[in-house]
Structure formats: C-alpha cells, structure tokens
Scaffold this active site. Sequence first.
Site, PDB file in Angstrom:
ATOM      1  N   GLY A   1       0.773  -1.231   0.000  1.00 57.32           N
ATOM      2  CA  GLY A   1       0.000   0.000   0.000  1.00 57.32           C
ATOM      3  C   GLY A   1       0.805   1.282   0.000  1.00 57.32           C
ATOM      4  O   GLY A   1       0.235   2.345   0.211  1.00 57.32           O
TER       5      GLY A   1
ATOM      6  N   GLU B   1       5.005  -5.500   2.029  1.00 54.15           N
ATOM      7  CA  GLU B   1       4.857  -6.131   0.711  1.00 54.15           C
ATOM      8  C   GLU B   1       4.167  -5.204  -0.286  1.00 54.15           C
ATOM      9  O   GLU B   1       3.035  -5.448  -0.686  1.00 54.15           O
ATOM     10  CB  GLU B   1       4.120  -7.470   0.823  1.00 54.15           C
ATOM     11  CG  GLU B   1       2.844  -7.375   1.636  1.00 54.15           C
ATOM     12  CD  GLU B   1       2.211  -8.720   1.914  1.00 54.15           C
ATOM     13  OE1 GLU B   1       2.933  -9.717   1.988  1.00 54.15           O
ATOM     14  OE2 GLU B   1       0.985  -8.741   2.046  1.00 54.15           O
ATOM     15  N   PRO B   2       4.856  -4.163  -0.693  1.00 55.86           N
ATOM     16  CA  PRO B   2       4.274  -3.248  -1.676  1.00 55.86           C
ATOM     17  C   PRO B   2       4.227  -3.887  -3.065  1.00 55.86           C
ATOM     18  O   PRO B   2       5.145  -4.617  -3.448  1.00 55.86           O
ATOM     19  CB  PRO B   2       5.232  -2.052  -1.682  1.00 55.86           C
ATOM     20  CG  PRO B   2       6.338  -2.387  -0.745  1.00 55.86           C
ATOM     21  CD  PRO B   2       6.230  -3.803  -0.346  1.00 55.86           C
ATOM     22  N   GLY B   3       3.167  -3.616  -3.774  1.00 54.44           N
ATOM     23  CA  GLY B   3       3.050  -4.073  -5.157  1.00 54.44           C
ATOM     24  C   GLY B   3       3.131  -2.892  -6.097  1.00 54.44           C
ATOM     25  O   GLY B   3       4.013  -2.776  -6.949  1.00 54.44           O
TER      26      GLY B   3
ATOM     27  N   ARG C   1      -8.277   0.079 -14.799  1.00 54.40           N
ATOM     28  CA  ARG C   1      -8.396   0.856 -13.553  1.00 54.40           C
ATOM     29  C   ARG C   1      -9.345   2.058 -13.668  1.00 54.40           C
ATOM     30  O   ARG C   1     -10.156   2.279 -12.769  1.00 54.40           O
ATOM     31  CB  ARG C   1      -7.022   1.287 -13.056  1.00 54.40           C
ATOM     32  CG  ARG C   1      -6.104   0.097 -12.741  1.00 54.40           C
ATOM     33  CD  ARG C   1      -4.773   0.528 -12.151  1.00 54.40           C
ATOM     34  NE  ARG C   1      -4.916   1.053 -10.820  1.00 54.40           N
ATOM     35  CZ  ARG C   1      -4.786   2.327 -10.486  1.00 54.40           C
ATOM     36  NH1 ARG C   1      -4.459   3.226 -11.393  1.00 54.40           N
ATOM     37  NH2 ARG C   1      -4.962   2.714  -9.254  1.00 54.40           N
TER      38      ARG C   1
ATOM     39  N   TYR D   1     -12.308   1.558 -11.146  1.00 54.92           N
ATOM     40  CA  TYR D   1     -12.193   2.352  -9.915  1.00 54.92           C
ATOM     41  C   TYR D   1     -12.326   3.850 -10.160  1.00 54.92           C
ATOM     42  O   TYR D   1     -12.249   4.624  -9.211  1.00 54.92           O
ATOM     43  CB  TYR D   1     -10.820   2.145  -9.273  1.00 54.92           C
ATOM     44  CG  TYR D   1     -10.415   0.726  -8.999  1.00 54.92           C
ATOM     45  CD1 TYR D   1     -11.184  -0.102  -8.173  1.00 54.92           C
ATOM     46  CD2 TYR D   1      -9.237   0.214  -9.533  1.00 54.92           C
ATOM     47  CE1 TYR D   1     -10.774  -1.386  -7.900  1.00 54.92           C
ATOM     48  CE2 TYR D   1      -8.823  -1.089  -9.255  1.00 54.92           C
ATOM     49  CZ  TYR D   1      -9.594  -1.881  -8.442  1.00 54.92           C
ATOM     50  OH  TYR D   1      -9.184  -3.152  -8.165  1.00 54.92           O
TER      51      TYR D   1
ATOM     52  N   CYS E   1     -17.475  -1.702 -27.286  1.00 54.64           N
ATOM     53  CA  CYS E   1     -18.896  -1.361 -27.303  1.00 54.64           C
ATOM     54  C   CYS E   1     -19.417  -1.352 -25.874  1.00 54.64           C
ATOM     55  O   CYS E   1     -20.227  -2.199 -25.475  1.00 54.64           O
ATOM     56  CB  CYS E   1     -19.676  -2.362 -28.140  1.00 54.64           C
ATOM     57  SG  CYS E   1     -19.247  -2.233 -29.862  1.00 54.64           S
ATOM     58  N   GLU E   2     -18.906  -0.434 -25.083  1.00 49.02           N
ATOM     59  CA  GLU E   2     -19.242  -0.316 -23.664  1.00 49.02           C
ATOM     60  C   GLU E   2     -19.158   1.158 -23.339  1.00 49.02           C
ATOM     61  O   GLU E   2     -18.130   1.793 -23.607  1.00 49.02           O
ATOM     62  CB  GLU E   2     -18.173  -1.002 -22.797  1.00 49.02           C
ATOM     63  CG  GLU E   2     -18.084  -2.491 -22.915  1.00 49.02           C
ATOM     64  CD  GLU E   2     -19.076  -3.196 -22.025  1.00 49.02           C
ATOM     65  OE1 GLU E   2     -19.616  -2.553 -21.100  1.00 49.02           O
ATOM     66  OE2 GLU E   2     -19.310  -4.383 -22.270  1.00 49.02           O
TER      67      GLU E   2
ATOM     68  N   TYR F   1      -1.107  -3.147 -11.906  1.00 52.06           N
ATOM     69  CA  TYR F   1      -2.504  -3.517 -12.195  1.00 52.06           C
ATOM     70  C   TYR F   1      -2.907  -3.047 -13.596  1.00 52.06           C
ATOM     71  O   TYR F   1      -4.048  -2.673 -13.835  1.00 52.06           O
ATOM     72  CB  TYR F   1      -3.440  -2.962 -11.092  1.00 52.06           C
ATOM     73  CG  TYR F   1      -2.941  -3.333  -9.710  1.00 52.06           C
ATOM     74  CD1 TYR F   1      -2.988  -4.664  -9.285  1.00 52.06           C
ATOM     75  CD2 TYR F   1      -2.366  -2.394  -8.852  1.00 52.06           C
ATOM     76  CE1 TYR F   1      -2.486  -5.033  -8.050  1.00 52.06           C
ATOM     77  CE2 TYR F   1      -1.861  -2.760  -7.612  1.00 52.06           C
ATOM     78  CZ  TYR F   1      -1.928  -4.080  -7.220  1.00 52.06           C
ATOM     79  OH  TYR F   1      -1.428  -4.459  -5.993  1.00 52.06           O
TER      80      TYR F   1
HETATM   81  C1  LIG Z   1      -2.451  -6.391  -3.352  1.00 56.06           C
HETATM   82  C2  LIG Z   1      -1.719  -6.743  -2.135  1.00 56.06           C
HETATM   83  C3  LIG Z   1      -0.548  -6.063  -1.790  1.00 56.06           C
HETATM   84  C4  LIG Z   1      -0.009  -4.913  -2.601  1.00 56.06           C
HETATM   85  O1  LIG Z   1      -0.778  -3.780  -2.520  1.00 56.06           O
HETATM   86  P1  LIG Z   1      -0.267  -2.432  -3.217  1.00 56.06           P
HETATM   87  O2  LIG Z   1      -1.327  -1.443  -2.933  1.00 56.06           O
HETATM   88  O3  LIG Z   1      -0.127  -2.725  -4.660  1.00 56.06           O
HETATM   89  O4  LIG Z   1       1.033  -2.090  -2.588  1.00 56.06           O
HETATM   90  C5  LIG Z   1       0.113  -6.488  -0.665  1.00 56.06           C
HETATM   91  N1  LIG Z   1      -0.335  -7.518   0.074  1.00 56.06           N
HETATM   92  C6  LIG Z   1      -1.438  -8.198  -0.227  1.00 56.06           C
HETATM   93  C7  LIG Z   1      -1.864  -9.326   0.622  1.00 56.06           C
HETATM   94  C8  LIG Z   1      -2.172  -7.822  -1.329  1.00 56.06           C
HETATM   95  O5  LIG Z   1      -3.299  -8.496  -1.622  1.00 56.06           O
END
Ligand SMILES: *Cc1c(COP(=O)(O)O)cnc(C)c1O
Length: 424
Positions: free
Chosen positions: A226, A267-269, A312, A316, A343-344, A379
Amino acid sequence: MTDTDIPLEAIAAKVGTPFFLYNAAILRERMADLAQLTRAEGVQARYAMKANSNAAILKEALAAGLWIDAVSGNEVLRAKRAGFAMGAEPPVVMLTCDVFRDNGLAVVVQEGVMPNVGSPGQIRELAEAGYRGPIAMRVNPGFGHGHVQACDTGGPSSKHGIWHEDLDGPIAMARDAGLRIEGLHAHVGTGPQIREFDENMRKLADVFGALLPRFPHAVAVNFGGGIPHPYRPNAERFELEPYRAFLSHAQGMLSKLAKRSVRVEIEPGRYPVAGMASLVARVKEVKATRSNDKGPGHAFIMVDAGFNDLIRPAMYGSYHHISVVGAGAGREPEPFAVAGPLCESGDVFTRDDQEVIQPRMLPRPEPGDLLVLHDAGAYGAVMSSNYVSLGRAPQVLWDDGRATLVSRRETVEDVVRAECDEAL
Ligand SMILES: *Cc1c(COP(=O)(O)O)cnc(C)c1O
C-alpha cells in the site's frame, strides 16, 4: 517517465499499438528504493507480484534482494521460474489468498512455501492436505482503507483475513493440526490521503504488539503493502525516509515485546512498478457530441486502447495522466474525454469513481498521433483481458537504449487456445 527519450513510433512500428512500455531505469530505481527502505537488520520487503508478474519484472525484484508475496499457486510457480527460492527457510515466497483454488494448496504442499491463512477453513484444508510446515495468519485489524471505496482491505466490510477479536479458535485449530504460526500479517491498503497510510501503519504496530504474546512462535510480522504512488502530476511523493525509520523502530519495539527477534516485513506491489510504465495507444479519431436536454456534449479522443488493456479507470475511476505525442502535442489544451474501441459506455479513460466523464485538458491531437497513458505499470497488463477477443497487448522493456519484447501481442490462436470439445 521521460517518453521523449524513447522512440515510441519506432517501437510502435515493430509491435503495433497499443503496447505497454516499461522503463527499466525507473523500475530499478524504485526496486532499489525498497531495498534501501528495508536495509535495517530484521526488516524485509516482499514484492506483491500481482501488481505486475512479468518475468522481466520479477528478475529485477530478485536482483534487488526482495522477497515475494504471491496470491495464487501459479504466481508461486512463476516466482520459482524467475529464480526465487521455494521452501520456508527462510520463507522467500509467501502465498496469501482468501480462498485456495486450482493448484494453490498443492503448490504449498509441493514447494513448501509459507501459506498466509485468512480463514479457519484454510487451516483445515492445509492439515487435510498433509501440510506440516509453518504458516502465517492474516488478521483483519478492524480498520483500513483501500485507495478507493471498492478496495476495502481492512475493517468490518473487508473480506480479508480473520477478524482480530476472533483469533482464539483459529489459533487452537492450528496448534491441534501441528501448524506453527510463524508470521502475523495484515494488509490495510492505501488511503486516498497520504497521511492515512502513516496513521494506519502506526495503529497496526500497536495491534501487532498487543497480539504477539498470543503467538509464541511468531518470528515475523507483515505490515502489508500500500505504499502510495503519485498518479497525479502535482501529487505529493510518499517520503520513504520516515517510513524506513518507522519500520526499524517497529522491529525493535516488537522484538522487545516478544523477547525474541521479530522480522518486520512489508509487501508493496504498486510502488515499485506503477511509475515505470505507460500504455501507448494510437489516436484514431477526434469527434464530438453536442449538449441537449440530456446533458452536456463532449469532445472525444478515440484511441485504440480500451479497458481490456487498462481497466483501472473503468473499474475504480482511477486517474492516469495522459499526454499526446505527435503533430498535436504543442497545441493549446482543450477539454477532451478519452475513449477506447469497446462497445461499452464505460470504455472511457477519463472518468471519476462515480462513473461520470471528467474531461481532461489536452492538446487537440491529429488522428495518427500517439496518446500515452502514464503510470500503467501496476494492475495494468496483469488486469488486461481477452474481452472482445482482441488479445492482450504486448509488453516492451526499454533498457539502456534498447527495446525488448517481454510479452508479445496475443493472436486469435492464443485467444482460443483453451477451447475444446471434450466429453466429461
Ligand atoms: C495487493 C496486495 C498487496 C499490494 O498492494 P499495493 O497497494 O499494490 O502495494 C500487498 N499484500 C497483499 C496481501 C495484497 O493483496
């Protein structure tokens, strides 16, 4: 990203439009940020690979010394292919999923990666499948916030994890099944306000502190992902240094409380990958509707990318910065809606989270110009689909003056590959 340095037309001539363009220099910089952020002893970052699971990205995460948070059995297998260690000593790859499906359970048993359980049923399934390794427990701490309402990652309306007041039963189940709970986990997500993230992290440290005495075998606590990414051009960039200090402080505080060394994980994504990529589309047309008693008219820039490529904004109402490259680029900005080929009615990139079109100030492009949707690395490709059978767009990695195709455009053969006519 500095698109001006990258020969977009030359790449488009080779792979067609639309395509995802990944900038390796930015990717490495952000991955290195994370490695720096967690350089203190006992602090470890995992890359939440669901944000972008292309092998080229995973290899950079591996090179930066990050671990992995996977959310499906296949993600674990893709991490393995990219070179990440399996097993739980140490738990380099952790599998976090709300529900085991497909090969999820089998992969945990076969590869010995640590499962992060979010419900009592998952503990039962693991025990029945013969798993006897360590587990982590995902807790819903009773609060949290995603970056939009639809992303609810903690609190009473979140489906994730085990409610923080209902842990006794699952703890006893794990003990009876011989599964040691070696990790505590919560992912509360990114709030719309940058300060909300800091506040959530501090609250989470208190929750973990209060819970740790009930988890005598816990050697890790995971604060989830996050870390915010600044999607808007004038947005504040999240300061990593105070977060680094917080993590190091939390590591000391929680270790002291537990009277043993407790590893602090994040755990940032989105953070390492969002800003390294663009979705590059071709402008096909500029057309307009006129105002009438049903509402205001709009000028539409019609491009060849749609929500099948980048969902996205449609899902969202997320903001992606947009720029025009080509003949129209220098013109005075005017309000435009940017829309795709599907077509949306929702196939519009300039929408808010109430699904209302929000025209964007852009120079009037000529058909044939390129339109760049920025910050599409997280994403983006991973949420793209084969809706209307277009095939998923290619992914191109730009590294040190060279373009490499890291995922080709899907053909009709790819689209129909799983179709069959098989008696059951
Ligand atoms: C999606 C997710 C993340 C990453 O979230 P980001 O907002 O992309 O940093 C980390 N941990 C878990 C369990 C997730 O499902």
